[in-house]
Design an enzyme around this catalytic site. Structure first.
Site, PDB file in Angstrom:
ATOM      1  N   SER A  83     127.980  33.803  87.743  1.00  0.00           N
ATOM      2  CA  SER A  83     127.028  34.556  88.570  1.00  0.00           C
ATOM      3  C   SER A  83     127.537  35.981  88.773  1.00  0.00           C
ATOM      4  CB  SER A  83     126.828  33.828  89.903  1.00  0.00           C
ATOM      5  OG  SER A  83     125.724  34.348  90.594  1.00  0.00           O
ATOM      6  N   ASN A  84     127.019  36.692  89.738  1.00  0.00           N
ATOM      7  CA  ASN A  84     127.495  38.059  90.000  1.00  0.00           C
ATOM      8  C   ASN A  84     127.434  38.353  91.498  1.00  0.00           C
ATOM      9  OD1 ASN A  84     124.815  39.295  90.674  1.00  0.00           O
ATOM     10  ND2 ASN A  84     124.372  38.548  88.609  1.00  0.00           N
ATOM     11  N   ARG A  85     127.822  39.568  91.886  1.00  0.00           N
ATOM     12  CA  ARG A  85     128.016  39.873  93.298  1.00  0.00           C
ATOM     13  C   ARG A  85     126.762  40.370  94.024  1.00  0.00           C
ATOM     14  NH1 ARG A  85     132.796  43.879  92.905  1.00  0.00           N
ATOM     15  NH2 ARG A  85     132.222  44.238  95.064  1.00  0.00           N
ATOM     16  N   SER A  86     125.609  40.279  93.378  1.00  0.00           N
ATOM     17  CA  SER A  86     124.389  40.764  94.045  1.00  0.00           C
ATOM     18  C   SER A  86     124.147  40.031  95.363  1.00  0.00           C
ATOM     19  CB  SER A  86     123.199  40.550  93.110  1.00  0.00           C
ATOM     20  OG  SER A  86     122.002  40.728  93.823  1.00  0.00           O
TER      21      SER A  86
ATOM     22  N   ALA B  56     119.473  40.676  90.029  1.00  0.00           N
ATOM     23  CA  ALA B  56     120.574  40.887  89.089  1.00  0.00           C
ATOM     24  C   ALA B  56     120.662  39.626  88.227  1.00  0.00           C
ATOM     25  CB  ALA B  56     121.871  41.119  89.848  1.00  0.00           C
TER      26      ALA B  56
END
Ligand code: CTP
Length: 215
Positions: free
Chosen positions: A21-24, A88
């Site tokens: 995943s990502n930090r959004s 994102a």
């Protein structure tokens, strides 16, 4: 008008307990949803996993993977006047998802990744689309050049560019807005809630203008 807004990250599973995943944080997309509702618009909010309270009166569709987000967006896009793709979305996902938890071993390992489908690109190239299409671009360098390329390749009407080093996981943002006709607009650093109000006005005006032109 009806706004369709995507927000937050997606999660691409590796096995039943792990994902990429990502930090959004989803804050920008949720702020746009709130601002659109405050301005009297209807909102369909398609959200990845976030820790935010859902805005009252929005139709919320919760998704997890990029494929689920792709499906939900395509199901609802034609009922919207403006689609704002703020999420994102992960660019890659594991080629295979293990049904069982992958066990640790002493060896090196790697995960084969394949590209996800680009939702913004698919909407931009949808035949006879009537809605205004807004994309976001998170960049760390060459902001205007990289975003102009995205606007053309993904065939959207507006790209909102933010500096990924400022925007992720914070309450503030600084924006550069690129329009299809080459016009640009800068909005200096401000809380995401203030920026969202400004953006909703800009999107609604652009949609109104494009409708007037078509008449
Ligand atoms: N986007 C999308 N589907 C994807 C990837 C991105 O709809 N699979 C959308 C985002 O919601 C955003 C825009 O495309 O509106 C740009 O996202 P960004 O991550 O900045 O660009 P990418 O196309 O992923 O390119 P790169 O990561 O190489 O900068």
């Amino acid at each position: 008008m009806t706004f369709l807004i995507t927000a937050g990250p997606t999660r691409e599973p590796i096995d039943p307990v792990r994902y990429i995943s990502n930090r959004s944080s989803g804050k920008m997309g949720y702020a746009i949803a709130e601002a659109a509702l405050d301005a009297g618009h209807d909102v369909i909010l398609i959200s990845g996993p976030v820790n935010l309270a859902p805005p009252h009166n929005a139709k919320i569709i919760s998704v997890s993977t990029s494929d689920e987000m792709f499906g939900a967006v395509h199901q609802h896009a034609d009922s919207a006047d403006i689609c704002v793709l703020c999420a994102a979305v992960a660019d890659y996902k594991p080629a295979r998802v293990s049904r069982l938890k992958i066990k640790k071993s002493a060896d090196e390992t790697s995960i084969e990744l394949i590209p996800t489908r680009d939702i913004l690109h698919s909407l931009g190239h949808k035949p006879a689309r009537k809605f205004l299409l807004v994309g976001f671009a998170a960049e760390t360098d060459h902001l205007e050049a990289n975003a102009t390329k995205k606007l053309r390749e993904k065939n959207c009407d507006i790209i909102v560019v933010n500096d990924a080093r400022i925007a992720m996981e914070t309450d503030e943002n600084e924006l550069l807005i690129l329009f299809r006709d080459g016009e640009t607009k800068k909005i200096s650093r401000a809380p995401k809630k203030i920026l969202a109000r400004e953006l909703v006005k800009i999107f609604a005006n652009s949609q109104q203008k494009s409708l007037t032109k078509k008449m």
